[in-house]
Enzyme design. Structure first.
Site, PDB file in Angstrom:
ATOM      1  N   HIS A   1      14.678  43.501  38.968  1.00 24.26           N
ATOM      2  CA  HIS A   1      14.339  43.289  37.259  1.00 24.26           C
ATOM      3  C   HIS A   1      13.378  42.217  37.388  1.00 24.26           C
ATOM      4  O   HIS A   1      12.621  42.766  36.821  1.00 24.26           O
ATOM      5  CB  HIS A   1      15.035  42.520  36.179  1.00 24.26           C
ATOM      6  CG  HIS A   1      16.242  43.617  36.103  1.00 24.26           C
ATOM      7  ND1 HIS A   1      17.001  43.434  34.583  1.00 24.26           N
ATOM      8  CD2 HIS A   1      16.212  44.803  36.426  1.00 24.26           C
ATOM      9  CE1 HIS A   1      17.992  44.598  34.720  1.00 24.26           C
ATOM     10  NE2 HIS A   1      17.486  45.739  34.953  1.00 24.26           N
TER      11      HIS A   1
ATOM     12  N   CYS B   1      16.052  23.499  50.182  1.00 21.09           N
ATOM     13  CA  CYS B   1      15.818  21.936  49.954  1.00 21.09           C
ATOM     14  C   CYS B   1      17.564  21.667  49.572  1.00 21.09           C
ATOM     15  O   CYS B   1      18.773  22.269  49.816  1.00 21.09           O
ATOM     16  CB  CYS B   1      15.253  20.890  49.180  1.00 21.09           C
ATOM     17  SG  CYS B   1      15.467  21.900  48.021  1.00 21.09           S
ATOM     18  N   GLY B   2      17.563  20.095  49.129  1.00 17.56           N
ATOM     19  CA  GLY B   2      19.725  20.290  49.004  1.00 17.56           C
ATOM     20  C   GLY B   2      19.942  21.284  47.539  1.00 17.56           C
ATOM     21  O   GLY B   2      21.309  21.867  47.549  1.00 17.56           O
ATOM     22  N   THR B   3      19.307  21.002  46.389  1.00 20.32           N
ATOM     23  CA  THR B   3      20.124  22.446  45.879  1.00 20.32           C
ATOM     24  C   THR B   3      18.770  23.368  45.347  1.00 20.32           C
ATOM     25  O   THR B   3      19.455  24.084  44.613  1.00 20.32           O
ATOM     26  CB  THR B   3      19.460  21.485  44.178  1.00 20.32           C
ATOM     27  OG1 THR B   3      17.942  21.475  44.453  1.00 20.32           O
ATOM     28  CG2 THR B   3      20.563  19.902  43.881  1.00 20.32           C
TER      29      THR B   3
ATOM     30  N   ASP C   1      13.276  21.292  53.424  1.00 20.95           N
ATOM     31  CA  ASP C   1      13.250  19.744  53.559  1.00 20.95           C
ATOM     32  C   ASP C   1      14.503  19.146  54.382  1.00 20.95           C
ATOM     33  O   ASP C   1      15.189  20.029  55.106  1.00 20.95           O
ATOM     34  CB  ASP C   1      12.739  18.920  52.057  1.00 20.95           C
ATOM     35  CG  ASP C   1      13.690  19.007  51.730  1.00 20.95           C
ATOM     36  OD1 ASP C   1      15.333  19.533  51.845  1.00 20.95           O
ATOM     37  OD2 ASP C   1      14.415  18.263  50.447  1.00 20.95           O
TER      38      ASP C   1
ATOM     39  N   HIS D   1      10.528  46.992  33.763  1.00 29.39           N
ATOM     40  CA  HIS D   1      10.656  45.791  34.244  1.00 29.39           C
ATOM     41  C   HIS D   1       8.916  45.343  34.868  1.00 29.39           C
ATOM     42  O   HIS D   1       8.545  44.304  34.611  1.00 29.39           O
ATOM     43  CB  HIS D   1      11.727  45.147  35.480  1.00 29.39           C
ATOM     44  CG  HIS D   1      12.848  45.664  34.485  1.00 29.39           C
ATOM     45  ND1 HIS D   1      13.592  45.092  33.859  1.00 29.39           N
ATOM     46  CD2 HIS D   1      13.544  47.089  34.710  1.00 29.39           C
ATOM     47  CE1 HIS D   1      14.738  45.762  33.797  1.00 29.39           C
ATOM     48  NE2 HIS D   1      15.073  46.550  34.138  1.00 29.39           N
TER      49      HIS D   1
HETATM   50  C1  RB5 Z   1      16.202  15.708  48.163  1.00 25.89           C
HETATM   51  O1  RB5 Z   1      17.005  14.281  48.431  1.00 25.89           O
HETATM   52  C2  RB5 Z   1      16.586  16.500  47.501  1.00 25.89           C
HETATM   53  O2  RB5 Z   1      16.112  16.074  45.779  1.00 25.89           O
HETATM   54  C3  RB5 Z   1      15.823  17.732  47.794  1.00 25.89           C
HETATM   55  O3  RB5 Z   1      16.409  18.280  49.177  1.00 25.89           O
HETATM   56  C4  RB5 Z   1      16.187  18.665  46.584  1.00 25.89           C
HETATM   57  O4  RB5 Z   1      17.401  19.082  46.546  1.00 25.89           O
HETATM   58  C5  RB5 Z   1      15.665  19.154  45.432  1.00 25.89           C
HETATM   59  O5  RB5 Z   1      15.665  19.928  44.834  1.00 25.89           O
END
Ligand code: RB5
Length: 150
Positions: A97, A64-66, A7, A132
């Site tokens: 694993h 993505c962000g996280t 994203d 595993h």
């Molecule tokens: C976008 O702001 C953020 O929510 C997305 O990139 C992601 O981190 C979601 O898990």
């Protein structure tokens, strides 16, 4: 073949990893996005996971962000075992694993150099199999409605 998808928050890290794959001479397809405009991650994760599910791609990487949203969405697709990694140990063990076939990284969490180490380890570590394999089979059985045994 490796599939990449991201994203807006994962765009820069995706580009870094695409560069690494170029350096490693590993083929990949990039499903985008290639814009910084805010976009929802679930359709991108779903599309990328579909190429792994179908066998078109062997592995996939999501940004993505996280990494969390992409990972959650990808793991809803049958046959997908996606891991979010912020460290090399988890990357290695998730292959040894858990036989993970998708990796999710957070562009707002890990820097490019650490991400590249994680990706190299994740790509180069084989599945250990043995005891595993039985456990991974139990995980996949849950998708078929089978209660996992011990
Ligand atoms: C976008 O702001 C953020 O929510 C997305 O990139 C992601 O981190 C979601 O898990």
């Amino acid at each position: 073949m490796i599939v990449l998808a991201n994203d807006h928050a994962g765009l820069d890290l995706k580009k870094e990893i695409a560069g690494l794959l170029d350096d490693m001479n590993l083929p990949y397809i990039d499903l985008g996005v290639n814009s910084r405009e805010s976009v929802g991650y679930p359709p991108l994760a779903w599309k990328a996971a579909g190429t792994v599910r179908s066998g078109e791609c062997d592995r996939g990487m999501l940004f993505c962000g996280t990494g969390v949203g992409m990972c959650l969405a990808a793991n809803k697709v049958r046959g997908i075992r996606c891991v979010v990694c912020t460290d090399c140990y988890t990357a290695k063990l998730s292959r040894l694993h858990n036989d993970t076939n998708m990796l999710a990284l957070g562009g707002r969490v890990v820097g490019p150099d650490l991400a590249k180490m994680i990706v190299r380890i994740w790509l180069e570590t084989p599945f250990e199999g043995g005891r595993h394999a039985k456990r991974v089979d139990m995980i996949m059985g849950i998708e078929e409605g089978r209660e996992p045994g011990v």
